[in-house]
Design a protein around this motif. Sequence first.
Motif, PDB file in Angstrom:
ATOM      1  N   ALA A 139       0.829  -1.206   0.000  1.00  0.00           N
ATOM      2  CA  ALA A 139       0.000   0.000   0.000  1.00  0.00           C
ATOM      3  C   ALA A 139       0.862   1.253   0.000  1.00  0.00           C
ATOM      4  CB  ALA A 139      -0.930  -0.012   1.215  1.00  0.00           C
ATOM      5  N   GLY A 140       0.475   2.195  -0.861  1.00  0.00           N
ATOM      6  CA  GLY A 140       1.168   3.467  -0.944  1.00  0.00           C
ATOM      7  C   GLY A 140       2.466   3.444  -1.721  1.00  0.00           C
ATOM      8  N   THR A 141       2.785   2.311  -2.333  1.00  0.00           N
ATOM      9  CA  THR A 141       4.021   2.181  -3.104  1.00  0.00           C
ATOM     10  C   THR A 141       3.710   1.545  -4.453  1.00  0.00           C
ATOM     11  OG1 THR A 141       4.673  -0.085  -2.512  1.00  0.00           O
ATOM     12  CG2 THR A 141       5.234   1.668  -0.940  1.00  0.00           C
ATOM     13  N   ARG A 142       4.730   1.440  -5.291  1.00  0.00           N
ATOM     14  CA  ARG A 142       4.608   0.707  -6.551  1.00  0.00           C
ATOM     15  C   ARG A 142       5.325  -0.643  -6.450  1.00  0.00           C
ATOM     16  NH1 ARG A 142       2.758   2.923 -10.920  1.00  0.00           N
ATOM     17  NH2 ARG A 142       4.203   1.846 -12.294  1.00  0.00           N
ATOM     18  N   ASP A 197       7.571  -8.593  -6.402  1.00  0.00           N
ATOM     19  CA  ASP A 197       8.913  -8.021  -6.276  1.00  0.00           C
ATOM     20  C   ASP A 197       9.554  -8.469  -4.960  1.00  0.00           C
ATOM     21  OD1 ASP A 197       8.403  -6.619  -8.656  1.00  0.00           O
ATOM     22  OD2 ASP A 197       7.804  -4.795  -7.589  1.00  0.00           O
ATOM     23  N   ILE A 198       8.773  -8.406  -3.884  1.00  0.00           N
ATOM     24  CA  ILE A 198       9.268  -8.822  -2.569  1.00  0.00           C
ATOM     25  C   ILE A 198       9.564 -10.315  -2.579  1.00  0.00           C
ATOM     26  CG2 ILE A 198       8.714  -9.008  -0.108  1.00  0.00           C
ATOM     27  CD1 ILE A 198       9.145  -6.096  -1.064  1.00  0.00           C
ATOM     28  N   ALA A 199       8.657 -11.105  -3.160  1.00  0.00           N
ATOM     29  CA  ALA A 199       8.843 -12.560  -3.205  1.00  0.00           C
ATOM     30  C   ALA A 199      10.104 -12.931  -3.986  1.00  0.00           C
ATOM     31  CB  ALA A 199       7.618 -13.228  -3.822  1.00  0.00           C
ATOM     32  N   VAL A 200      10.340 -12.271  -5.108  1.00  0.00           N
ATOM     33  CA  VAL A 200      11.533 -12.564  -5.911  1.00  0.00           C
ATOM     34  C   VAL A 200      12.797 -12.203  -5.135  1.00  0.00           C
ATOM     35  CG1 VAL A 200      12.834 -11.837  -7.966  1.00  0.00           C
ATOM     36  CG2 VAL A 200      10.414 -12.447  -8.161  1.00  0.00           C
ATOM     37  N   MET A 201      12.792 -11.021  -4.516  1.00  0.00           N
ATOM     38  CA  MET A 201      13.976 -10.618  -3.748  1.00  0.00           C
ATOM     39  C   MET A 201      14.263 -11.595  -2.612  1.00  0.00           C
ATOM     40  SD  MET A 201      13.907  -6.466  -3.443  1.00  0.00           S
ATOM     41  CE  MET A 201      12.151  -6.145  -3.434  1.00  0.00           C
ATOM     42  N   TYR A 230       6.351  -8.458   5.510  1.00  0.00           N
ATOM     43  CA  TYR A 230       5.806  -9.752   5.931  1.00  0.00           C
ATOM     44  C   TYR A 230       4.403  -9.963   5.370  1.00  0.00           C
ATOM     45  CZ  TYR A 230       9.541 -11.336   8.983  1.00  0.00           C
ATOM     46  OH  TYR A 230      10.729 -11.806   9.462  1.00  0.00           O
ATOM     47  N   ALA A 231       3.607  -8.891   5.305  1.00  0.00           N
ATOM     48  CA  ALA A 231       2.264  -8.991   4.727  1.00  0.00           C
ATOM     49  C   ALA A 231       2.346  -9.365   3.249  1.00  0.00           C
ATOM     50  CB  ALA A 231       1.504  -7.687   4.913  1.00  0.00           C
ATOM     51  N   ALA A 232       3.335  -8.799   2.550  1.00  0.00           N
ATOM     52  CA  ALA A 232       3.527  -9.130   1.128  1.00  0.00           C
ATOM     53  C   ALA A 232       3.831 -10.612   0.968  1.00  0.00           C
ATOM     54  CB  ALA A 232       4.642  -8.284   0.527  1.00  0.00           C
ATOM     55  N   MET A 233       4.686 -11.147   1.834  1.00  0.00           N
ATOM     56  CA  MET A 233       5.015 -12.576   1.740  1.00  0.00           C
ATOM     57  C   MET A 233       3.811 -13.441   2.117  1.00  0.00           C
ATOM     58  SD  MET A 233       7.873 -12.845   0.316  1.00  0.00           S
ATOM     59  CE  MET A 233       7.905 -14.632   0.415  1.00  0.00           C
ATOM     60  N   ALA A 234       3.043 -13.010   3.094  1.00  0.00           N
ATOM     61  CA  ALA A 234       1.829 -13.760   3.453  1.00  0.00           C
ATOM     62  C   ALA A 234       0.867 -13.770   2.268  1.00  0.00           C
ATOM     63  CB  ALA A 234       1.172 -13.143   4.683  1.00  0.00           C
ATOM     64  N   TYR A 235       0.702 -12.620   1.640  1.00  0.00           N
ATOM     65  CA  TYR A 235      -0.175 -12.540   0.464  1.00  0.00           C
ATOM     66  C   TYR A 235       0.356 -13.436  -0.647  1.00  0.00           C
ATOM     67  CZ  TYR A 235      -3.205 -10.724  -3.138  1.00  0.00           C
ATOM     68  OH  TYR A 235      -4.143 -10.643  -4.135  1.00  0.00           O
ATOM     69  N   TYR A 236       1.655 -13.418  -0.862  1.00  0.00           N
ATOM     70  CA  TYR A 236       2.265 -14.263  -1.894  1.00  0.00           C
ATOM     71  C   TYR A 236       1.941 -15.736  -1.639  1.00  0.00           C
ATOM     72  CZ  TYR A 236       5.756 -16.986  -4.364  1.00  0.00           C
ATOM     73  OH  TYR A 236       6.373 -17.944  -5.142  1.00  0.00           O
ATOM     74  N   PHE A 237       2.174 -16.208  -0.417  1.00  0.00           N
ATOM     75  CA  PHE A 237       1.943 -17.624  -0.129  1.00  0.00           C
ATOM     76  C   PHE A 237       0.458 -17.984  -0.197  1.00  0.00           C
ATOM     77  CE2 PHE A 237       6.244 -17.427   1.834  1.00  0.00           C
ATOM     78  CZ  PHE A 237       6.831 -18.374   1.010  1.00  0.00           C
TER      79      PHE A 237
END
Length: 97
Positions: free
Chosen positions: A23-26, A31-35, A58-65
């Motif tokens: 949220a609030g970013t591009r 991107d987080i999962a790849v890194m 951490y929320a990005a990784m939770a969303y990814y999984f």
Amino acid sequence: MQTVSTEHIEITPSVRNGKPRIAGTRIAVEDIAVMHLKMGYSLIEIAPKYNLSLGSVYAAMAYYFDNKEEIEHRMTQEVEYIKELKQNYPSKLHNIS
């Protein structure tokens, strides 16, 4: 119905082609999962590098999984699209001596 943690993750059709992002970013979830998963960066390294809260990473990784199949499918489609573009429109820089 898909529930998204709007505190950290948002989806906007006009931003990054509707990819889920912090949220609030591009910065997209992928991107987080790849890194983290492919490049080996820890989440603790990623957060300050991009001025993100640790919670959002951490929320990005939770969303990814939680949505791994969909995200991986989209990433595969993008790679195939890029390959097709390269094949149909070869770089003119290769011809420079």
